[in-house]
Design a protein around this motif. Structure first.
Motif, PDB file in Angstrom:
ATOM      1  N   ARG A 152       1.846 -21.685  16.379  1.00  0.00           N
ATOM      2  CA  ARG A 152       2.707 -22.587  15.611  1.00  0.00           C
ATOM      3  C   ARG A 152       2.503 -24.036  16.046  1.00  0.00           C
ATOM      4  NH1 ARG A 152       6.287 -21.894  11.875  1.00  0.00           N
ATOM      5  NH2 ARG A 152       6.032 -19.632  12.059  1.00  0.00           N
ATOM      6  N   GLU A 153       2.289 -24.263  17.335  1.00  0.00           N
ATOM      7  CA  GLU A 153       1.990 -25.621  17.796  1.00  0.00           C
ATOM      8  C   GLU A 153       0.668 -26.098  17.218  1.00  0.00           C
ATOM      9  OE1 GLU A 153       2.164 -26.241  21.977  1.00  0.00           O
ATOM     10  OE2 GLU A 153       4.153 -25.355  22.200  1.00  0.00           O
ATOM     11  N   THR A 156       1.239 -27.157  13.649  1.00  0.00           N
ATOM     12  CA  THR A 156       1.943 -28.439  13.600  1.00  0.00           C
ATOM     13  C   THR A 156       0.992 -29.598  13.864  1.00  0.00           C
ATOM     14  OG1 THR A 156       4.014 -27.408  14.313  1.00  0.00           O
ATOM     15  CG2 THR A 156       3.816 -29.789  14.612  1.00  0.00           C
ATOM     16  N   LYS A 160      -0.250 -32.658  11.364  1.00  0.00           N
ATOM     17  CA  LYS A 160       0.118 -34.013  11.770  1.00  0.00           C
ATOM     18  C   LYS A 160      -1.092 -34.922  11.923  1.00  0.00           C
ATOM     19  CE  LYS A 160       2.914 -36.511  15.165  1.00  0.00           C
ATOM     20  NZ  LYS A 160       3.794 -36.392  16.361  1.00  0.00           N
TER      21      LYS A 160
END
Length: 313
Positions: A152-153, A156, A160
């Protein structure tokens, strides 16, 4: 009266009684016109004796008390009005100050957003050029590298920092809990992040060289690949047997800009770990010359995209 004359009426006057006329003294203008005080003296001589003999009516005291209270109330109202006026001026001053502070705050927020955008852009340059991944302040206030530790990181960070060349669909990340509960999840996350950065570099190359017809597998072996990602961690496609039996599992969601049906078949994929159980990660993607982006339709465990060799769990 006429021609400046005035009359002083005695009490119990009855204008309809002709005999009353002699009871009420009058003075012609000739008697006082040459002396301004003369009229007051004449009136005082006539009214003085009568006024000293009369008492005020019973209602006088009550009316006087009410008048006194009214006068006191007026004084209180005037005091209250003055206090309210002062308070109103103070409130107006506070409102002006708050408006000024709000204006300053809006300017500070805009400046903060501008600086944050510049910082994100600087981070992106460091990331896509392979200098550093992400940053955080340590206990001494210095920046240090902070690699992703979960799928999940990774998602993200891709959205970004890499979004202008790598579009990770909102439904692409699947089975993240399956991948992240493995003891190797942190290592997988870092490897996946390296793979996404390689896809970004590939997307940049293809966007800057629109005439090239090079797939990612071939690009990995060429001189333009400085990402460190090798083609042995990349699959150009699937076997015929896999597509015959598992072809439906290779259809993934994409942007409507890429497909009207908002789905597309993808066979190229990154092997985050080449061999293992069903929880090892896979990343399926396709490059679009129209959008000049690498579109990722799947980032999840191998068990969701099985091949003919996959074992049922």
């Amino acid at each position: 009266m006429f021609n400046g004359a005035f009359r002083i009426y005695a009490r119990n006057v009855d204008p309809a009684d002709p005999g009353n006329a002699f009871r009420h003294r009058y003075f012609t203008a000739d008697r006082y016109r040459w002396d301004r005080k003369r009229a007051a003296v004449l009136a005082g001589r006539m009214a003085g004796p009568e006024s000293t003999l009369r008492r005020p009516p019973p209602e006088f005291d009550a009316i006087k008390e009410r008048l006194n209270r009214a006068r006191a109330g007026i004084d209180n109202y005037e005091k209250m009005f003055n206090e309210l006026g002062t308070e109103f001026d103070e409130v107006k001053a506070e409102v002006r100050e708050l408006r000024r502070e709000r204006s300053d705050l809006q300017e500070w927020e805009q400046e903060a957003e501008r600086l944050e955008a510049q910082l994100d852009y600087a981070k992106k340059l460091l990331i896509v050029n392979g200098i550093c991944d992400d940053f955080r302040l340590d206990e001494e206030g210095r920046f240090r590298e902070k690699p992703p530790r979960s799928s999940r990181e990774v998602a993200t960070m891709v959205r970004k920092y890499l979004h202008d060349r790598v579009e990770l669909h909102s439904e692409a990340l699947r089975g993240d809990k399956v991948m992240d509960r493995n003891s190797a999840s942190a290592s997988w996350a870092q490897t996946a992040w390296q793979g996404f950065k390689a896809l970004y570099a590939y997307g940049e190359y293809m966007a800057e060289n629109p005439g090239q017809n090079v797939d990612f597998f071939t690009w990995c072996s060429g001189p333009h690949n400085r990402s460190g990602w090798t083609r042995d961690k990349t699959a150009r496609g699937e076997s015929g047997a896999t597509m015959d039996k598992r072809g439906k599992t290779r259809i993934f969601p994409v942007s409507v800009k890429l497909s009207r049906n908002e789905e597309m078949e993808m066979v190229q994929h990154l092997k985050i770990q080449r061999k293992g159980e069903g929880d090892i990660p896979r990343v399926y993607f396709v490059y679009s010359p129209r959008t000049k982006k690498v579109h990722v339709g799947f980032y999840g465990p191998h068990e969701l995209v099985p091949n003919t060799k996959s074992r049922k769990r």
